[in-house]
Design a protein around this motif. Structure first.
Motif, PDB file in Angstrom:
ATOM      1  N   PHE A  67     -37.922 -72.100  18.890  1.00  0.00           N
ATOM      2  CA  PHE A  67     -38.471 -70.776  19.254  1.00  0.00           C
ATOM      3  C   PHE A  67     -39.605 -70.865  19.720  1.00  0.00           C
ATOM      4  N   VAL A  68     -40.108 -69.976  21.011  1.00  0.00           N
ATOM      5  CA  VAL A  68     -41.494 -70.381  21.133  1.00  0.00           C
ATOM      6  C   VAL A  68     -42.082 -68.924  21.629  1.00  0.00           C
ATOM      7  N   GLN A  69     -43.399 -68.649  21.762  1.00  0.00           N
ATOM      8  CA  GLN A  69     -44.227 -67.221  22.074  1.00  0.00           C
ATOM      9  C   GLN A  69     -44.249 -67.376  23.435  1.00  0.00           C
ATOM     10  N   ASP A  70     -44.827 -68.397  24.141  1.00  0.00           N
ATOM     11  CA  ASP A  70     -45.086 -68.493  25.567  1.00  0.00           C
ATOM     12  C   ASP A  70     -44.104 -68.469  26.461  1.00  0.00           C
ATOM     13  N   VAL A  71     -43.913 -67.402  27.411  1.00  0.00           N
ATOM     14  CA  VAL A  71     -42.855 -67.247  28.171  1.00  0.00           C
ATOM     15  C   VAL A  71     -42.595 -68.517  29.353  1.00  0.00           C
ATOM     16  N   ARG A  72     -43.739 -69.101  29.426  1.00  0.00           N
ATOM     17  CA  ARG A  72     -43.543 -70.225  30.240  1.00  0.00           C
ATOM     18  C   ARG A  72     -42.843 -71.471  29.586  1.00  0.00           C
ATOM     19  N   ALA A  90     -33.775 -62.955  16.048  1.00  0.00           N
ATOM     20  CA  ALA A  90     -33.125 -61.832  15.220  1.00  0.00           C
ATOM     21  C   ALA A  90     -31.615 -61.854  15.165  1.00  0.00           C
ATOM     22  N   THR A  91     -31.006 -62.523  16.467  1.00  0.00           N
ATOM     23  CA  THR A  91     -29.383 -62.353  16.702  1.00  0.00           C
ATOM     24  C   THR A  91     -28.951 -64.129  16.763  1.00  0.00           C
ATOM     25  N   SER A  92     -29.890 -64.651  16.325  1.00  0.00           N
ATOM     26  CA  SER A  92     -29.740 -66.156  16.466  1.00  0.00           C
ATOM     27  C   SER A  92     -28.737 -67.053  15.400  1.00  0.00           C
ATOM     28  N   GLY A  93     -28.524 -66.102  14.498  1.00  0.00           N
ATOM     29  CA  GLY A  93     -27.690 -66.690  13.273  1.00  0.00           C
ATOM     30  C   GLY A  93     -28.426 -67.560  12.227  1.00  0.00           C
ATOM     31  N   ILE A  94     -29.531 -67.871  12.372  1.00  0.00           N
ATOM     32  CA  ILE A  94     -30.179 -68.684  11.490  1.00  0.00           C
ATOM     33  C   ILE A  94     -30.338 -67.949  10.013  1.00  0.00           C
ATOM     34  N   GLU A 118     -32.650 -60.551   6.042  1.00  0.00           N
ATOM     35  CA  GLU A 118     -31.823 -61.659   5.522  1.00  0.00           C
ATOM     36  C   GLU A 118     -32.297 -63.016   5.918  1.00  0.00           C
ATOM     37  N   ILE A 119     -33.079 -62.949   6.918  1.00  0.00           N
ATOM     38  CA  ILE A 119     -33.646 -64.238   7.432  1.00  0.00           C
ATOM     39  C   ILE A 119     -34.991 -64.549   6.565  1.00  0.00           C
ATOM     40  N   ASP A 120     -34.852 -65.655   5.883  1.00  0.00           N
ATOM     41  CA  ASP A 120     -36.231 -66.189   4.993  1.00  0.00           C
ATOM     42  C   ASP A 120     -37.331 -66.787   5.950  1.00  0.00           C
ATOM     43  N   ILE A 121     -38.338 -66.323   5.576  1.00  0.00           N
ATOM     44  CA  ILE A 121     -39.476 -67.119   6.493  1.00  0.00           C
ATOM     45  C   ILE A 121     -40.327 -67.822   5.745  1.00  0.00           C
ATOM     46  N   LEU A 122     -40.506 -69.251   6.347  1.00  0.00           N
ATOM     47  CA  LEU A 122     -41.423 -69.929   5.668  1.00  0.00           C
ATOM     48  C   LEU A 122     -42.471 -70.614   6.432  1.00  0.00           C
ATOM     49  N   SER A 123     -43.241 -71.482   5.757  1.00  0.00           N
ATOM     50  CA  SER A 123     -44.495 -72.050   6.936  1.00  0.00           C
ATOM     51  C   SER A 123     -44.733 -73.208   6.426  1.00  0.00           C
TER      52      SER A 123
END
Length: 632
Positions: A67-72, A90-94, A118-123
């Motif tokens: 997943f990216v932030q820049d639309v380009r 949100a709807t990706s199923g990850i 329900e989606i855990d966020i790590l970095s």
């Protein structure tokens, strides 16, 4: 091929790469990989294009969506994954989202606002090295946090290694420098791990394999020593010289220097063996993932028929590769290109002849470096332009040879001349070598250029320079391999170096290069270790001049003890385009040398011109070593 950008000639090293490659990060990455695999489908949020180095260095990471932030960037491909908009998370199923960045608290907070609970966020903060290993705890990707390097380290078969440097960071204001070290064996297993403080001032630093072996009760070993300097200032590179010393029946003596902390796709300047030699390339994996089968290749320079090593090399492991395993019919003075896929930092190689060994290093073969037409039209203010200076040792005792080595992937010719000077700076000979093709094997023996009685006692030096008499191109990255042999053929040494513009007031693309600050670099600060145990150190000091400059140098030699205290000083003068063989034991008193101790060293300082030097050790039996020096 690892998809990583490691070093830029103008910007310096890529700190993200070093943060990912640190051995402690590699251990943490294994733990993170297991955690992600256990948590279900994983997506990677990659706003800063970290995915290519991350996923090629750690291919076991179970990432299935990007997943990216820049639309380009939507729809572009990275490491086999097609980039999707971050609004699809949100709807990706990850089940887990990994943020590809450090110091990521703000990014995680932003994502948490719209990503389902329900989606855990790590970095990548999960793989940070411990805070006590950081110089700047407030900014993780500060280059000073990753002042690190690798060294070939051995204590086996009568051969030991001794690494020496100085706490040069103290000169930039550092007050509490510490080293964290980890020793790996051939299999990549950890043999020892320890911390050691540097002297408070600009003192000498030494790591001796014999002392390490005794301290940790180790048996024979050959591997690599990882060195991380903490609390540094001014420099994010660990520079060093390392000697290989034989004892007892093993009579070898050799030296080389720091490995560069950044891997390259290709290296060049590896010599093919003579009929009575073996050439061993020490392949040392610099990363926490295995080098795959076929990941290392050898090719005769310019042939474009690489031969792959069909075996896997484990993380941090060492493989002694006899080049004849892959190129059995190739002979000196042919040269070999090493293709590594960016898996290893600049490797050492070893030449074994008549039971004695000498060690040296290959050099980074630049990718993306094109010919520079501006070099052909440099104005008169730049004089002879780029010079590659190298010693001619006293010809009564030594034979000196040079082999120009292509050092860029796109380099297909080398238009060269050699200019030879005596120690007083007088031109002794000059010869146009031609426009050499990429696959050339043109070995220049100084015996063929000079009268038999020339440069017998004091030696001299030679410069390789560009000469476009027959056309050709230049890129400013001119390199060569220099080989030196005693006339009685008992000992030999070799080294390599690259060209620079020396001692001109005008500048061209960062030349004359400066140790620190903007060009031109018109001063000198070189590090010369001392000898010991019956060996004496020396420097073959050269005053290279692209054009007119001061007639004589005003060079100060400062003898330091192991704590960095200056014990004695001496002045010498080297003629422009001349050279001088400098031996501290013949300049300073025996009492001062003894007081300096085993960690003592000499700083060669000149505020009027840029000198360059080659250093080594010599003993009463005629054993000697030689490599180029480093400055800071």
């Amino acid at each position: 091929m690892l998809d990583i950008q490691t070093f830029d000639a103008l910007k310096g090293g890529n700190v993200l790469y070093k943060a990912l490659a640190h051995p402690l990060a590699a251990v943490a990455m294994e733990q993170l990989t297991a955690r992600l695999a256990a948590g279900g489908p994983v997506g990677l949020f990659d706003p800063d294009s970290v995915a290519p180095p991350l996923l090629t260095m750690y291919p076991a990471l179970p990432v299935g969506r990007l997943f990216v932030q820049d639309v380009r960037q939507i729809g572009t491909e990275r490491v086999g994954l097609v980039a999707e908009a971050m609004t699809e998370i949100a709807t990706s199923g990850i089940r887990t989202l990994l943020v590809a960045g450090f110091d990521a608290d703000r990014t995680v907070a932003l994502l948490r606002a719209f990503v389902p609970a329900e989606i855990d966020i790590l970095s990548l903060d999960e793989v940070k090295i411990p805070a006590e290993r950081l110089t700047n705890k407030r900014r993780y990707l500060d280059p000073l946090n990753f002042a690190m390097n690798y060294a070939f380290f051995r204590d086996e078969d009568g051969l030991s290694t001794r690494l020496v440097t100085a706490n040069y960071w103290a000169g930039y204001g550092a007050t509490d420098v510490r080293f964290w070290l980890r020793l790996y064996d051939r299999a990549g297993q950890i043999l020892a791990e320890w911390s050691e403080p540097a002297p408070k001032g600009a003192g000498g630093v030494a790591f001796d394999s014999r002392e390490v072996r005794a301290r940790f009760n180790l048996s024979d070993f050959t591997g690599q020593l990882f060195i991380h300097a903490v609390g540094v200032a001014g420099h994010d590179v660990v520079k060093y010289a390392v000697d290989t010393i034989g004892a007892g029946n093993e009579q070898s003596l050799s030296c080389t220097h720091d490995a560069n902390a950044w891997p390259s796709a290709r290296y060049a300047g590896l010599p093919a063996p003579r009929a009575d030699e073996r050439v061993i390339l020490w392949v040392q994996n610099s990363h926490g993932s295995a080098i795959p089968k076929g990941g290392i290749e050898l090719d005769r320079m310019g042939a474009e028929h690489p031969v792959a090593l069909n075996e896997e090399i484990p993380p941090f492991a060492t493989r002694a590769l006899d080049v004849s395993e892959l190129l059995p019919d190739l002979r000196w003075p042919a040269q070999i290109e090493v293709r590594t896929g960016r898996h290893i930092v600049r490797p050492r190689y070893e030449v074994i002849r008549q039971g004695r060994t000498r060690i040296a290093h290959v050099n980074v073969e630049r990718e993306g470096l094109a010919a520079d037409p501006g070099i052909k039209t440099l104005p008169a203010q730049m004089g002879r332009g780029f010079l590659l200076p190298f010693p001619i040792l006293p010809r009564g005792q030594y034979r000196s040879q040079v082999l120009p080595t292509p050092m860029a992937e796109a380099e297909d010719n080398l238009p060269l001349r050699i200019d030879v000077f005596d120690h007083q700076g007088k031109l002794a000979a000059s010869k146009f070598l031609g426009c050499l093709p990429r696959d050339h094997a043109t070995l220049v023996d100084l015996d063929d250029l000079l009268p038999a009685d020339a440069l017998q006692e004091f030696g001299g030096h030679a410069d390789l320079v560009y000469d476009f008499a027959e056309g050709g191109d230049a890129n400013g990255w001119l390199h060569a391999l220099m080989r030196y042999e005693r006339r009685d053929e008992t000992h030999a040494a070799e080294t390599s170096f690259g060209a620079h513009i020396f001692n001109t007031l005008m500048t061209y693309k960062g030349e004359p290069q400066s140790y620190s600050g903007p060009p031109p670099g018109l001063s000198t600060r070189l590090f010369l270790k001392l000898g010991g145990e019956g060996r004496h150190s020396f420097s073959h000091l050269i005053y290279p001049a692209s054009g007119p400059w001061h007639e004589m140098s005003q060079t100060q030699l400062q003898l330091h003890d192991g704590e960095g205290v200056v014990l004695a000083e001496a002045m010498i003068a080297v003629a422009r385009s001349g050279s001088m063989l400098v031996r501290p034991d013949l300049i300073f008193s025996a009492a001062d040398i003894a007081q300096a101790g085993p960690r003592g060293y000499v700083i060669i300082r000149d505020k009027t011109c840029r000198l360059f030097g080659y250093h080594g050790l010599i003993d009463a039996e005629g054993r000697f070593s030689l490599d180029h020096m480093f400055g800071f």
